[in-house]
Design an enzyme around this catalytic site. Structure first.
Site, PDB file in Angstrom:
ATOM      1  N   ALA A  61       0.866  -1.180   0.000  1.00  0.00           N
ATOM      2  CA  ALA A  61       0.000   0.000   0.000  1.00  0.00           C
ATOM      3  C   ALA A  61       0.904   1.232   0.000  1.00  0.00           C
ATOM      4  O   ALA A  61       2.098   1.131   0.280  1.00  0.00           O
ATOM      5  CB  ALA A  61      -0.870  -0.005   1.257  1.00  0.00           C
ATOM      6  N   GLY A 100       0.487  -5.201   0.712  1.00  0.00           N
ATOM      7  CA  GLY A 100      -0.645  -5.236  -0.224  1.00  0.00           C
ATOM      8  C   GLY A 100      -0.286  -5.908  -1.526  1.00  0.00           C
ATOM      9  O   GLY A 100      -1.159  -6.408  -2.232  1.00  0.00           O
ATOM     10  N   GLU A 103      -0.964  -9.388  -0.884  1.00  0.00           N
ATOM     11  CA  GLU A 103      -2.417  -9.531  -0.688  1.00  0.00           C
ATOM     12  C   GLU A 103      -3.184  -9.477  -1.995  1.00  0.00           C
ATOM     13  O   GLU A 103      -4.145 -10.228  -2.187  1.00  0.00           O
ATOM     14  CB  GLU A 103      -2.910  -8.462   0.297  1.00  0.00           C
ATOM     15  CG  GLU A 103      -2.397  -8.730   1.709  1.00  0.00           C
ATOM     16  CD  GLU A 103      -2.790  -7.664   2.684  1.00  0.00           C
ATOM     17  OE1 GLU A 103      -2.539  -6.479   2.416  1.00  0.00           O
ATOM     18  OE2 GLU A 103      -3.354  -7.997   3.736  1.00  0.00           O
ATOM     19  N   GLU A 123       4.258  -5.759   7.229  1.00  0.00           N
ATOM     20  CA  GLU A 123       3.539  -4.663   7.864  1.00  0.00           C
ATOM     21  C   GLU A 123       3.943  -4.437   9.319  1.00  0.00           C
ATOM     22  O   GLU A 123       3.908  -3.319   9.818  1.00  0.00           O
ATOM     23  CB  GLU A 123       2.036  -4.898   7.786  1.00  0.00           C
ATOM     24  CG  GLU A 123       1.413  -4.691   6.412  1.00  0.00           C
ATOM     25  CD  GLU A 123       1.488  -5.926   5.521  1.00  0.00           C
ATOM     26  OE1 GLU A 123       2.329  -6.796   5.765  1.00  0.00           O
ATOM     27  OE2 GLU A 123       0.697  -5.981   4.553  1.00  0.00           O
TER      28      GLU A 123
HETATM   29  N1  T1G Z   1       4.689   3.284   0.045  1.00  0.00           N
HETATM   30  C1  T1G Z   1       5.167   4.495  -0.295  1.00  0.00           C
HETATM   31  N2  T1G Z   1       6.468   4.726  -0.647  1.00  0.00           N
HETATM   32  C2  T1G Z   1       7.296   3.658  -0.648  1.00  0.00           C
HETATM   33  C3  T1G Z   1       6.863   2.363  -0.294  1.00  0.00           C
HETATM   34  C4  T1G Z   1       5.486   2.195   0.055  1.00  0.00           C
HETATM   35  N3  T1G Z   1       4.980   1.000   0.357  1.00  0.00           N
HETATM   36  N4  T1G Z   1       7.932   1.529  -0.388  1.00  0.00           N
HETATM   37  C5  T1G Z   1       8.973   2.274  -0.782  1.00  0.00           C
HETATM   38  N5  T1G Z   1       8.602   3.553  -0.928  1.00  0.00           N
HETATM   39  C6  T1G Z   1       9.445   4.654  -1.390  1.00  0.00           C
HETATM   40  C7  T1G Z   1      10.578   4.978  -0.435  1.00  0.00           C
HETATM   41  O1  T1G Z   1      10.146   5.879   0.567  1.00  0.00           O
HETATM   42  C8  T1G Z   1      11.590   5.589  -1.376  1.00  0.00           C
HETATM   43  O2  T1G Z   1      11.132   6.912  -1.641  1.00  0.00           O
HETATM   44  C9  T1G Z   1      11.402   4.795  -2.659  1.00  0.00           C
HETATM   45  O3  T1G Z   1      10.086   4.225  -2.583  1.00  0.00           O
HETATM   46  C10 T1G Z   1      12.415   3.686  -2.813  1.00  0.00           C
HETATM   47  O4  T1G Z   1      12.363   2.935  -1.595  1.00  0.00           O
HETATM   48  C11 T1G Z   1      -2.359  -2.973   2.615  1.00  0.00           C
HETATM   49  C12 T1G Z   1      -1.223  -1.933   4.801  1.00  0.00           C
HETATM   50  C13 T1G Z   1       9.945  -2.073  -1.634  1.00  0.00           C
HETATM   51  C14 T1G Z   1      11.870  -3.352  -0.625  1.00  0.00           C
HETATM   52  O5  T1G Z   1       6.418  -2.335   4.131  1.00  0.00           O
HETATM   53  O6  T1G Z   1      10.569  -2.380   2.005  1.00  0.00           O
HETATM   54  O7  T1G Z   1       0.888  -2.824   2.238  1.00  0.00           O
HETATM   55  O8  T1G Z   1      13.150   8.206  -0.802  1.00  0.00           O
HETATM   56  O9  T1G Z   1      14.799   3.223  -1.031  1.00  0.00           O
HETATM   57  O10 T1G Z   1      15.818  -0.195  -1.293  1.00  0.00           O
HETATM   58  O11 T1G Z   1      -2.107  -4.663   4.200  1.00  0.00           O
HETATM   59  O12 T1G Z   1      11.068   0.251  -0.230  1.00  0.00           O
HETATM   60  O13 T1G Z   1      12.944   7.589  -3.241  1.00  0.00           O
HETATM   61  O14 T1G Z   1      11.381   9.297  -2.233  1.00  0.00           O
HETATM   62  O15 T1G Z   1      13.371   1.453   0.143  1.00  0.00           O
HETATM   63  O16 T1G Z   1      14.770  -0.713  -3.602  1.00  0.00           O
HETATM   64  C15 T1G Z   1       3.888  -2.800   3.198  1.00  0.00           C
HETATM   65  C16 T1G Z   1       8.159  -1.007   2.247  1.00  0.00           C
HETATM   66  C17 T1G Z   1       3.196  -1.487   3.236  1.00  0.00           C
HETATM   67  C18 T1G Z   1       7.447  -2.327   1.996  1.00  0.00           C
HETATM   68  C19 T1G Z   1      12.260  -1.362  -2.092  1.00  0.00           C
HETATM   69  N6  T1G Z   1       5.075  -2.715   2.375  1.00  0.00           N
HETATM   70  N7  T1G Z   1       9.167  -0.749   1.244  1.00  0.00           N
HETATM   71  O17 T1G Z   1      13.508  -1.139  -1.479  1.00  0.00           O
HETATM   72  O18 T1G Z   1      13.983   1.218  -2.312  1.00  0.00           O
HETATM   73  S1  T1G Z   1       1.758  -1.508   4.227  1.00  0.00           S
HETATM   74  C20 T1G Z   1       6.276  -2.453   2.932  1.00  0.00           C
HETATM   75  C21 T1G Z   1      10.334  -1.462   1.232  1.00  0.00           C
HETATM   76  C22 T1G Z   1       0.700  -2.513   3.366  1.00  0.00           C
HETATM   77  C23 T1G Z   1      -1.375  -3.818   3.329  1.00  0.00           C
HETATM   78  C24 T1G Z   1      -0.475  -3.006   4.146  1.00  0.00           C
HETATM   79  C25 T1G Z   1      11.328  -1.072   0.184  1.00  0.00           C
HETATM   80  C26 T1G Z   1      11.311  -1.980  -1.059  1.00  0.00           C
HETATM   81  P1  T1G Z   1      12.217   8.080  -2.015  1.00  0.00           P
HETATM   82  P2  T1G Z   1      13.703   2.215  -1.094  1.00  0.00           P
HETATM   83  P3  T1G Z   1      14.617  -0.236  -2.203  1.00  0.00           P
END
Ligand code: T1G
Length: 656
Positions: A61, A100, A103, A123
């Site tokens: 998400a 997500g 999911e 999450e």
């Molecule tokens: N939402 C918004 N921005 C995100 C994002 C996300 N989920 N994931 C990464 N970014 C942005 C990050 O801030 C950075 O921005 C850029 O993307 C590159 O990220 C519904 C509720 C995917 C493994 O927890 O683990 O889904 O600084 O430097 O090293 O039930 O990002 O460039 O402006 O980390 O290649 C669950 C979180 C969400 C994964 C990529 N998902 N992200 O790693 O790049 S909650 C997560 C990561 C959810 C559902 C629930 C990593 C990555 P900027 P990066 P990376």
């Protein structure tokens, strides 16, 4: 942000294209809902392949949306829409499917994956639980015992594991979308499997749940989400899919709105911004292939280990053979310990050690791209090291000091090529602690600064630029944290109560226990040196204890007694006797008030540090506290708490 649609005969291919991670933002969710309606109405379409553009399928998400109220279309509703589609959907996963992302794949009728792709529900790292069916669909696809580690313990599944567990139906070698379309065509010749939501799930019984609860409670170290993720999963197993979905959604929304999740989101974005300061974005870092480390003591060994863990070859220099042997032995012990804990293989441990060349003297460092000094914390000693290095190395060799509090301008004073000099303050143990304070001199070249940030990123560190002052950022705040703790002591609050309050807040140990572990004599020597310089430094309780030989755990007693062989702090009658003349009558103070006083002192100093330009942002101050000083992640940091006013007693306007 777009949603691409291609037709391959009767197979539609829908590609999510929302750089950088295809986050399921509101606009993406709305576009997908419209697409589902459009394809349902197109009788020529018999199956839908869902793919992601770029380097991964879906990163989850859109976390940035979580600081506001949930917006329609809500993801659970979209996933139910996909499940109910006339033409079955097939998720074609590459790179990663997280949160997500996993999911939405679970809501599809089938899942195919490229080799090397990975699935996860991380999450809980954000203080929430999966909120769109992950706790319910996953166990119905792969079983409870395979699902619990993914849902509540951050376990990732690679493509092979996903195939073996039933999460993935086929691994596609070759072009993913082409393979997914072929799979879809094959699938149309067979009866559709039941949706995940319609599959039965076996309850593993009370013994399993009991063990899982205990394991997860222990591992979660006070973070609230993991146990609640398990509870939601269990509720659905024992009361049905719809009941489980309701519990999951209610828990997700409650956590999402809470302080802990807000703190973890704040740190998520702060940690990603840290390696890329805006003013360095146009400055390419230099290549660093050959690194020298001067000093085989605790810090030098830790830094060498961190470099080797990142795959960089290291020349470790000591001033004599015995010192070098000690350093190499200690370094080997670091890698052997990692292998014994199963973090790396024995072969990897040997390979890391093989990448270290031990030398006596500094001559062998002449051709290094970077030399990091980690010798005794004495100005004259450091100056002598850098004087020799400057005579051996070309001016394109970056010279870095690991000093923790000496002014780097004094250390590098008079050297040729000041533009290549910089402070890199690692935290012990350097192969573990993530914080790196980067302290440029006024002359430090932007390319050298950019190289320092790039090195930090390569080492998996969290870099924070610090201006030059006594203690830079972290040690300066620590001084005020300790001073406020001592002030409470003088007001009669027992040090054991102060430690207990800070442990209850989330620190691994309180300020006095921490002094016993680090040693009271370090700060004592600083105070004595200041007194010798003619500065007025009032007598402190720590002075009294050190003069009585109580330097902490290393002398069997400091603020607490440590009976031989134990590290568990015991109340000390001798301390009570020694400090009685200094301390007022004991008084009780509520733990939350103790916490507020200490956090306010940290936030006030943090604000002064920002006002003076020593730190750039409140986020940087909080990253220092969380990654260098054990501030509990789930609380965000002193500046975060001061801004949110969630702790009573913190002044609304931090005094500057
Ligand atoms: N939402 C918004 N921005 C995100 C994002 C996300 N989920 N994931 C990464 N970014 C942005 C990050 O801030 C950075 O921005 C850029 O993307 C590159 O990220 C519904 C509720 C995917 C493994 O927890 O683990 O889904 O600084 O430097 O090293 O039930 O990002 O460039 O402006 O980390 O290649 C669950 C979180 C969400 C994964 C990529 N998902 N992200 O790693 O790049 S909650 C997560 C990561 C959810 C559902 C629930 C990593 C990555 P900027 P990066 P990376």
């Amino acid at each position: 942000m777009t949603l691409h649609l291609e037709r391959h005969g009767e197979i539609a291919v829908v590609t999510l294209d929302n750089p950088p991670v295809n986050a399921l933002s509101r606009t993406m969710r709305a576009a997908l809902a419209d697409m589902a309606d459009r394809l349902d109405g197109d009788a020529g379409i018999r199956a839908v392949v869902l793919a992601g553009a770029g380097r991964l399928f879906v990163g989850g998400a859109d976390i940035a949306e979580f600081d506001g109220p949930p917006q329609e279309p809500h993801l659970p509703d979209l996933l139910a829409r996909i499940e109910a589609a006339r033409a079955p959907w097939i998720a074609a996963v590459h790179g990663m499917a997280l949160g997500g992302g996993t999911e939405i794949a679970l809501a599809c009728r089938y899942r195919v994956a490229a080799p090397g792709s990975r699935f996860g529900l991380p999450e809980v790292n954000l203080g929430i639980i999966p909120g769109s069916g992950g706790t319910q669909r996953l166990p119905r696809l792969i079983g409870v015992e395979a699902a619990v580690p993914v849902v509540a313990e951050k376990r990732m599944l690679d493509a092979t594991e996903a195939l073996g567990s039933g999460l993935v139906d086929r691994i596609i070698d070759g072009p993913l979308v082409v393979g997914a379309v072929d799979f879809a065509r094959d699938m149309l010749n067979h009866p559709l499997p039941p949706l995940a939501r319609d599959r039965s799930v076996t309850d593993p019984g009370p013994a399993y749940w009991q063990a899982a609860e205990a394991r997860i409670a222990k591992a979660s170290k006070g973070q609230s989400a993991p146990p609640l993720a398990l509870l939601a999963l269990r509720h659905g197993v024992q009361h049905g899919f719809e009941a489980g979905l309701r519990q999951e959604r209610e828990t997700f929304l409650r956590l999402r709105a809470g302080d802990e999740a807000a703190a973890l989101r704040y740190l998520f974005f702060a940690e990603r911004a840290a390696p890329r300061p805006a003013d360095l974005r146009g400055t390419p870092p230099r290549a660093v292939a050959r690194v020298g480390v001067v000093g085989g003591g605790t810090m030098g060994v830790g830094i060498a280990a961190a470099l080797r863990n990142a795959g960089l070859p290291v020349i470790l220099s000591e001033r004599d053979q015995p010192g070098l042997e000690r350093g190499l032995t200690a370094l080997r012990a670091v890698f052997d310990a990692a292998a014994q804990r199963g973090l790396i293989s024995d072969e990897a441990a040997s390979a890391r050690m093989a990448g270290v060349r031990g030398v006596v003297g500094l001559e062998a460092l002449a051709d290094c791209d970077l030399v990091i000094e980690a010798v005794f914390e004495d100005l004259a000693v450091k100056q002598a090291v850098f004087k020799t290095l400057a005579s051996l190395c070309g001016t394109d060799t970056i010279l870095a000091t690991n000093t923790s509090y000496i002014d780097p301008r004094q250390i590098f004073n008079g050297l040729r090529g000041p533009e290549r000099c910089i402070g890199l303050h690692f935290f012990s143990p350097a192969q573990v602690m993530k914080l790196m304070e980067i302290i440029p001199l006024p002359e430090t070249a932007p390319a050298v600064l950019a190289t320092a940030f790039d090195l930090a990123a390569n080492l998996g560190k969290v870099p924070v630029r610090a201006g030059i002052c006594d203690g830079f950022i972290g040690n300066r705040i620590l001084k005020h944290y300790r001073a406020e703790a001592e002030a409470l002591l003088r007001e009669g609050v027992p040090h054991a109560a102060i430690d207990a309050a800070m442990r209850g807040f989330g620190y691994a140990m309180g300020p006095f226990e921490m002094q016993d572990m680090a040693g009271l004599d370090i700060a004592f020597l600083h105070r004595e040196a200041a007194r010798l310089r003619g500065e007025t430094v009032p007598e402190t309780a720590g002075d009294i204890l050190v003069r009585a030989g109580r330097k902490g755990q290393k002398t069997g007693g400091g603020w607490y007694d440590y009976p031989t062989g134990t590290r568990a702090p015991q109340p000390s009658d001798e301390v009570a006797r020694l400090l009685a003349p200094l301390l007022g009558p004991a008084r009780a103070m509520p733990a939350e008030q103790i916490v507020a006083r200490l956090i306010a002192a940290m936030a006030a100093e943090g604000q002064r540090i920002i006002d003076e330009g020593i730190a750039s942002t409140p986020q940087d101050v909080d990253l220092v506290e969380v990654h260098g000083y054990g501030f509990p992640r789930g609380k965000g940091g002193p500046m975060f708490l001061a801004a949110r006013k969630t702790i009573t007693g913190i002044p609304t306007r931090i005094p500057t």
